[in-house]
Design a protein around this motif. Sequence first.
Motif, PDB file in Angstrom:
ATOM      1  N   ILE A 196       0.832  -1.240   0.079  1.00 31.10           N
ATOM      2  CA  ILE A 196       0.152  -0.101   0.132  1.00 31.10           C
ATOM      3  C   ILE A 196       0.715   1.190   0.169  1.00 31.10           C
ATOM      4  CG2 ILE A 196      -1.259   0.931   1.093  1.00 31.10           C
ATOM      5  CD1 ILE A 196      -2.609  -1.396   2.234  1.00 31.10           C
ATOM      6  N   GLU A 197       1.680   1.070   0.880  1.00 28.77           N
ATOM      7  CA  GLU A 197       3.022   2.094   1.368  1.00 28.77           C
ATOM      8  C   GLU A 197       3.354   2.361  -0.113  1.00 28.77           C
ATOM      9  OE1 GLU A 197       4.301  -0.566   3.967  1.00 28.77           O
ATOM     10  OE2 GLU A 197       2.919  -0.305   2.749  1.00 28.77           O
ATOM     11  N   ASP A 198       3.781   1.418  -1.122  1.00 28.69           N
ATOM     12  CA  ASP A 198       4.734   1.919  -2.751  1.00 28.69           C
ATOM     13  C   ASP A 198       3.506   2.262  -3.351  1.00 28.69           C
ATOM     14  OD1 ASP A 198       7.140   0.520  -1.171  1.00 28.69           O
ATOM     15  OD2 ASP A 198       6.536  -1.225  -1.604  1.00 28.69           O
ATOM     16  N   VAL A 199       2.568   3.001  -3.661  1.00 29.01           N
ATOM     17  CA  VAL A 199       1.408   3.417  -4.527  1.00 29.01           C
ATOM     18  C   VAL A 199       0.710   4.141  -3.970  1.00 29.01           C
ATOM     19  CG1 VAL A 199       1.467   0.943  -5.880  1.00 29.01           C
ATOM     20  CG2 VAL A 199      -0.456   1.493  -4.503  1.00 29.01           C
ATOM     21  N   SER A 200       0.174   4.430  -2.765  1.00 28.10           N
ATOM     22  CA  SER A 200      -0.367   5.374  -2.295  1.00 28.10           C
ATOM     23  C   SER A 200      -0.021   6.757  -2.664  1.00 28.10           C
ATOM     24  CB  SER A 200      -0.415   5.385  -0.396  1.00 28.10           C
ATOM     25  OG  SER A 200       0.435   5.303  -0.829  1.00 28.10           O
ATOM     26  N   GLY A 201       1.189   7.116  -2.454  1.00 27.84           N
ATOM     27  CA  GLY A 201       1.732   8.261  -2.910  1.00 27.84           C
ATOM     28  C   GLY A 201       1.266   9.104  -4.168  1.00 27.84           C
ATOM     29  N   GLU A 202       1.416   8.040  -5.340  1.00 27.63           N
ATOM     30  CA  GLU A 202       0.852   7.785  -6.380  1.00 27.63           C
ATOM     31  C   GLU A 202      -0.614   7.919  -7.491  1.00 27.63           C
ATOM     32  OE1 GLU A 202       0.839   5.129 -10.798  1.00 27.63           O
ATOM     33  OE2 GLU A 202       2.494   4.672  -9.046  1.00 27.63           O
ATOM     34  N   LEU A 203      -0.648   7.268  -6.434  1.00 24.23           N
ATOM     35  CA  LEU A 203      -2.972   7.424  -6.533  1.00 24.23           C
ATOM     36  C   LEU A 203      -3.638   8.432  -6.104  1.00 24.23           C
ATOM     37  CD1 LEU A 203      -3.235   3.960  -6.478  1.00 24.23           C
ATOM     38  CD2 LEU A 203      -3.674   5.016  -8.417  1.00 24.23           C
ATOM     39  N   ALA A 204      -2.476   8.955  -5.013  1.00 27.05           N
ATOM     40  CA  ALA A 204      -4.004   9.710  -3.820  1.00 27.05           C
ATOM     41  C   ALA A 204      -4.820  10.792  -4.520  1.00 27.05           C
ATOM     42  CB  ALA A 204      -2.853  10.046  -3.112  1.00 27.05           C
ATOM     43  N   GLY A 205      -4.200  11.785  -5.500  1.00 22.45           N
ATOM     44  CA  GLY A 205      -4.694  12.441  -5.682  1.00 22.45           C
ATOM     45  C   GLY A 205      -5.478  12.164  -6.613  1.00 22.45           C
ATOM     46  N   GLU A 206      -6.052  11.501  -6.973  1.00 23.45           N
ATOM     47  CA  GLU A 206      -6.915  10.588  -7.755  1.00 23.45           C
ATOM     48  C   GLU A 206      -7.940   9.680  -7.529  1.00 23.45           C
ATOM     49  OE1 GLU A 206      -4.570   7.407 -11.106  1.00 23.45           O
ATOM     50  OE2 GLU A 206      -2.911   9.068 -10.870  1.00 23.45           O
ATOM     51  N   ILE A 207      -8.124  10.266  -6.105  1.00 32.51           N
ATOM     52  CA  ILE A 207      -9.460   9.019  -5.547  1.00 32.51           C
ATOM     53  C   ILE A 207      -9.970   9.325  -4.994  1.00 32.51           C
ATOM     54  CG2 ILE A 207      -9.581   7.061  -3.719  1.00 32.51           C
ATOM     55  CD1 ILE A 207      -7.773   6.645  -6.429  1.00 32.51           C
ATOM     56  N   ASP A 208     -11.948   8.814  -5.256  1.00 29.59           N
ATOM     57  CA  ASP A 208     -12.719   9.429  -4.229  1.00 29.59           C
ATOM     58  C   ASP A 208     -13.490   8.975  -3.441  1.00 29.59           C
ATOM     59  OD1 ASP A 208     -13.236  11.751  -6.733  1.00 29.59           O
ATOM     60  OD2 ASP A 208     -14.050   9.904  -7.817  1.00 29.59           O
ATOM     61  N   ALA A 209     -12.618   7.964  -2.933  1.00 34.76           N
ATOM     62  CA  ALA A 209     -12.830   7.809  -1.683  1.00 34.76           C
ATOM     63  C   ALA A 209     -11.956   6.471  -1.505  1.00 34.76           C
ATOM     64  CB  ALA A 209     -14.444   7.048  -1.695  1.00 34.76           C
ATOM     65  N   VAL A 210     -11.634   5.984  -0.229  1.00 34.77           N
ATOM     66  CA  VAL A 210     -10.837   4.389  -0.291  1.00 34.77           C
ATOM     67  C   VAL A 210     -11.834   3.073   0.688  1.00 34.77           C
ATOM     68  CG1 VAL A 210      -8.681   3.397   1.007  1.00 34.77           C
ATOM     69  CG2 VAL A 210      -9.176   5.598   0.051  1.00 34.77           C
ATOM     70  N   SER A 211     -10.998   1.851   1.011  1.00 40.09           N
ATOM     71  CA  SER A 211     -11.860   0.965   1.128  1.00 40.09           C
ATOM     72  C   SER A 211     -10.708   0.257   1.508  1.00 40.09           C
ATOM     73  CB  SER A 211     -13.099   0.900   0.369  1.00 40.09           C
ATOM     74  OG  SER A 211     -12.464  -0.092  -1.147  1.00 40.09           O
TER      75      SER A 211
END
Length: 227
Positions: free
Chosen positions: A134-149
């Motif tokens: 998770i920590e390896d991709v969260s920074g890359e994806l963070a600005g593209e996401i509306d919600a997390v599950s």
Amino acid sequence: MSRPARLAVEDGPEVLHGIFEVSRETVERLTTYVNLLLHWQKAQNLVAPSTLPEAWRRHVADSLQVVAMAPDAARWADLGSGAGFPGLVTAMVQMERLPGAHVHLIESNSRKAAFLRTVIRETGCPATVHASRIEDVSGELAGEIDAVSARALADLSELLAYTEPFQNHGAPAIFHKGKNFRDEVARAAHAWEFDLVERESLIDPDSRLLMISGLRPRGATGKGQTG
């Protein structure tokens, strides 16, 4: 040769009624998904074997509750996706409801990632598998996401740390939690400030769905609220 687990007589798409309205096409995709789950389960431990006779209720309907809590969220990150609950269910439901719907499934186990890709290919649902931590991709994806599950992944305190990059961009997080959820909330509140919406599970009265937003480390500048 072992046979696929048989679903309980009362277990099937009808258990979705009253949770969130889905189309006939979505039910067809979900049926393909469940059939693939039962087939792959023979070789891989994707879900607890005891839950297979109620796969629709215990996994599909339970996952559908996440969509019901954030019906307008099109772009999701599903953490520790495992067998794809709730992430794949979210993708199949939202693809017909919202333009640009897409779910990023983060699963470091290569065999489970292979299963997720198979379901995506067979159902055509809009999802991408990230076979990473998770920590390896969260920074890359963070600005593209509306919600997390996330479902059955970790203690709430650890989950909040995972979701902080997404919440810094305004994406709320929705978690399934069991009967000890109040203890987890209390422990998490020692380190974090957050707004909390709690909803009783329609599948298990002892469980809750928790929607968390406004997350920040305790002691950070600004006022927060816990619930």
